[in-house]
Design a protein around this motif. Structure first.
Motif, PDB file in Angstrom:
ATOM      1  N   VAL A  30       2.453   2.469   3.415  1.00 48.28           N
ATOM      2  CA  VAL A  30       1.612   1.316   3.706  1.00 48.28           C
ATOM      3  C   VAL A  30       2.449   0.067   3.905  1.00 48.28           C
ATOM      4  N   GLN A  31       3.176  -0.324   2.849  1.00 51.98           N
ATOM      5  CA  GLN A  31       3.915  -1.585   2.919  1.00 51.98           C
ATOM      6  C   GLN A  31       5.025  -1.653   1.882  1.00 51.98           C
ATOM      7  N   GLY A  32       5.938  -2.574   2.115  1.00 54.33           N
ATOM      8  CA  GLY A  32       6.977  -2.911   1.160  1.00 54.33           C
ATOM      9  C   GLY A  32       6.754  -4.337   0.690  1.00 54.33           C
ATOM     10  N   LYS A  33       7.236  -4.623  -0.501  1.00 52.36           N
ATOM     11  CA  LYS A  33       7.045  -5.960  -1.054  1.00 52.36           C
ATOM     12  C   LYS A  33       8.344  -6.429  -1.719  1.00 52.36           C
ATOM     13  N   GLN A  34       8.753  -7.630  -1.399  1.00 54.02           N
ATOM     14  CA  GLN A  34       9.949  -8.255  -1.981  1.00 54.02           C
ATOM     15  C   GLN A  34      11.195  -7.370  -1.865  1.00 54.02           C
ATOM     16  N   LEU A  35      11.382  -6.805  -0.664  1.00 51.88           N
ATOM     17  CA  LEU A  35      12.573  -5.985  -0.442  1.00 51.88           C
ATOM     18  C   LEU A  35      13.814  -6.862  -0.437  1.00 51.88           C
ATOM     19  N   VAL A  36      14.958  -6.265  -0.678  1.00 54.94           N
ATOM     20  CA  VAL A  36      16.211  -7.015  -0.787  1.00 54.94           C
ATOM     21  C   VAL A  36      16.751  -7.425   0.580  1.00 54.94           C
ATOM     22  N   ILE A  37      17.489  -8.503   0.570  1.00 53.83           N
ATOM     23  CA  ILE A  37      18.140  -9.005   1.783  1.00 53.83           C
ATOM     24  C   ILE A  37      19.436  -8.223   1.988  1.00 53.83           C
ATOM     25  N   ARG A  38      19.608  -7.656   3.179  1.00 53.25           N
ATOM     26  CA  ARG A  38      20.833  -6.925   3.502  1.00 53.25           C
ATOM     27  C   ARG A  38      21.527  -7.488   4.733  1.00 53.25           C
ATOM     28  N   ASP A  39      20.850  -8.315   5.502  1.00 57.26           N
ATOM     29  CA  ASP A  39      21.442  -9.004   6.641  1.00 57.26           C
ATOM     30  C   ASP A  39      21.406 -10.497   6.318  1.00 57.26           C
ATOM     31  N   VAL A  54      -6.695  12.554  -3.113  1.00 59.11           N
ATOM     32  CA  VAL A  54      -5.862  11.424  -2.704  1.00 59.11           C
ATOM     33  C   VAL A  54      -5.202  10.784  -3.918  1.00 59.11           C
ATOM     34  N   GLN A  55      -4.121  10.058  -3.663  1.00 56.74           N
ATOM     35  CA  GLN A  55      -3.432   9.307  -4.709  1.00 56.74           C
ATOM     36  C   GLN A  55      -2.813   8.071  -4.084  1.00 56.74           C
ATOM     37  N   ASP A  56      -3.065   6.915  -4.688  1.00 55.48           N
ATOM     38  CA  ASP A  56      -2.452   5.661  -4.258  1.00 55.48           C
ATOM     39  C   ASP A  56      -1.388   5.298  -5.282  1.00 55.48           C
ATOM     40  N   VAL A  57      -0.198   4.926  -4.810  1.00 56.88           N
ATOM     41  CA  VAL A  57       0.882   4.583  -5.735  1.00 56.88           C
ATOM     42  C   VAL A  57       1.635   3.343  -5.267  1.00 56.88           C
ATOM     43  N   TRP A  58       2.109   2.583  -6.228  1.00 61.54           N
ATOM     44  CA  TRP A  58       3.091   1.512  -6.004  1.00 61.54           C
ATOM     45  C   TRP A  58       4.344   1.941  -6.738  1.00 61.54           C
ATOM     46  N   LEU A  59       5.445   2.070  -6.003  1.00 57.07           N
ATOM     47  CA  LEU A  59       6.714   2.502  -6.587  1.00 57.07           C
ATOM     48  C   LEU A  59       7.690   1.336  -6.663  1.00 57.07           C
ATOM     49  N   ARG A  60       8.402   1.255  -7.784  1.00 58.77           N
ATOM     50  CA  ARG A  60       9.474   0.268  -7.937  1.00 58.77           C
ATOM     51  C   ARG A  60      10.748   0.899  -7.406  1.00 58.77           C
ATOM     52  N   LEU A  61      11.432   0.181  -6.537  1.00 58.81           N
ATOM     53  CA  LEU A  61      12.681   0.687  -5.968  1.00 58.81           C
ATOM     54  C   LEU A  61      13.817   0.483  -6.958  1.00 58.81           C
ATOM     55  N   GLY A  62      14.605   1.519  -7.178  1.00 56.44           N
ATOM     56  CA  GLY A  62      15.724   1.462  -8.100  1.00 56.44           C
ATOM     57  C   GLY A  62      17.038   1.264  -7.368  1.00 56.44           C
ATOM     58  N   GLU A  94       9.312  -3.162  -3.981  1.00 59.87           N
ATOM     59  CA  GLU A  94       8.248  -2.219  -4.292  1.00 59.87           C
ATOM     60  C   GLU A  94       7.744  -1.619  -2.988  1.00 59.87           C
ATOM     61  N   LEU A  95       7.135  -0.444  -3.110  1.00 57.82           N
ATOM     62  CA  LEU A  95       6.646   0.271  -1.943  1.00 57.82           C
ATOM     63  C   LEU A  95       5.274   0.846  -2.265  1.00 57.82           C
ATOM     64  N   GLU A  96       4.316   0.647  -1.361  1.00 62.80           N
ATOM     65  CA  GLU A  96       2.978   1.214  -1.535  1.00 62.80           C
ATOM     66  C   GLU A  96       2.836   2.443  -0.641  1.00 62.80           C
ATOM     67  N   LEU A  97       2.401   3.552  -1.266  1.00 64.52           N
ATOM     68  CA  LEU A  97       2.156   4.798  -0.551  1.00 64.52           C
ATOM     69  C   LEU A  97       0.734   5.273  -0.835  1.00 64.52           C
ATOM     70  N   LYS A  98       0.127   5.921   0.143  1.00 60.99           N
ATOM     71  CA  LYS A  98      -1.160   6.586  -0.039  1.00 60.99           C
ATOM     72  C   LYS A  98      -0.944   8.051   0.328  1.00 60.99           C
ATOM     73  N   LEU A  99      -1.230   8.939  -0.622  1.00 60.91           N
ATOM     74  CA  LEU A  99      -1.033  10.363  -0.408  1.00 60.91           C
ATOM     75  C   LEU A  99      -2.374  11.052  -0.232  1.00 60.91           C
ATOM     76  N   LYS A 100      -2.401  12.035   0.659  1.00 58.26           N
ATOM     77  CA  LYS A 100      -3.601  12.839   0.857  1.00 58.26           C
ATOM     78  C   LYS A 100      -3.176  14.292   0.959  1.00 58.26           C
ATOM     79  N   TRP A 101      -3.770  15.142   0.122  1.00 59.09           N
ATOM     80  CA  TRP A 101      -3.476  16.565   0.120  1.00 59.09           C
ATOM     81  C   TRP A 101      -4.402  17.256   1.107  1.00 59.09           C
TER      82      TRP A 101
END
Length: 171
Positions: free
Chosen positions: A13-22, A138-146, A152-159
């Motif tokens: 879905v989306q990313g939030k507050q990703l790190v600056i690499r450029d 279905v499952q909605d998740v927000w993952l913290r990037l390590g 953070e990353l938002e994913l929506k899963l559907k089996w």
């Protein structure tokens, strides 16, 4: 690899507050890995809060395992920069899919099957629910990037049940 038991449709879905690499920004894309399968989203140029809304499909085997997630910054003249990683155990959604036949829900209603809380063994930012919605697991998740300062990353899963081709019965 094991017997195929279903298909997992993952909407990045989306990313939030990703790190600056450029210089002041990044050009992020997401890579999903499940077993020996690898799928990628498109690159979103110059964005630290990208919206992909892109559906990627993976085959799931009996040993569902772990979905590995990596975010990269696309670079033109050098190798792509790492922007974080996370993982998601697929056991919860896989076991819920096996229960699908016994779940009693009225059409149009949603039933929470499992609640997964953030802890030291997962990358969840907040509670995640495996639910039965309109006949789908279905499952909605927000993952913290390590491995990075933020993100953070938002994913929506559907089996999706594996649809085996039907063979016509000779008459």
């Amino acid at each position: 690899m094991g017997e195929k038991v279903g298909v997992l449709k993952v909407t990045v879905v989306q990313g939030k507050q990703l790190v600056i690499r450029d210089f002041r920004t990044s050009d992020p894309y997401v890579v999903l890995k499940l077993g020996d399968q690898v799928v990628k989203t498109k690159v979103i140029n110059s964005c630290l809060n990208p919206i992909w809304n892109e559906e990627l499909t993976l085959n799931v085997t009996q040993s569902a395992g772990v979905l590995n997630v990596e975010v990269f910054d696309k670079d033109r003249f050098k190798s792509d920069d790492k922007m974080g990683r996370a993982h998601l155990n697929l056991q919860q959604i896989a076991s819920a899919a096996r229960l699908k036949q016994v779940i009693k829900a009225r059409p149009g209603e949603s039933t929470k099957i499992r609640t997964i809380l953030p802890d030291t063994d997962n990358c969840l930012v907040r509670e995640s629910y495996v639910s039965y919605v309109n006949g789908e697991i279905v499952q909605d998740v927000w993952l913290r990037l390590g491995g990075v300062e933020s993100g953070e990353l938002e994913l929506k899963l559907k089996w999706v049940e594996d649809q085996l081709p039907t063979t016509p019965v000779p008459s």
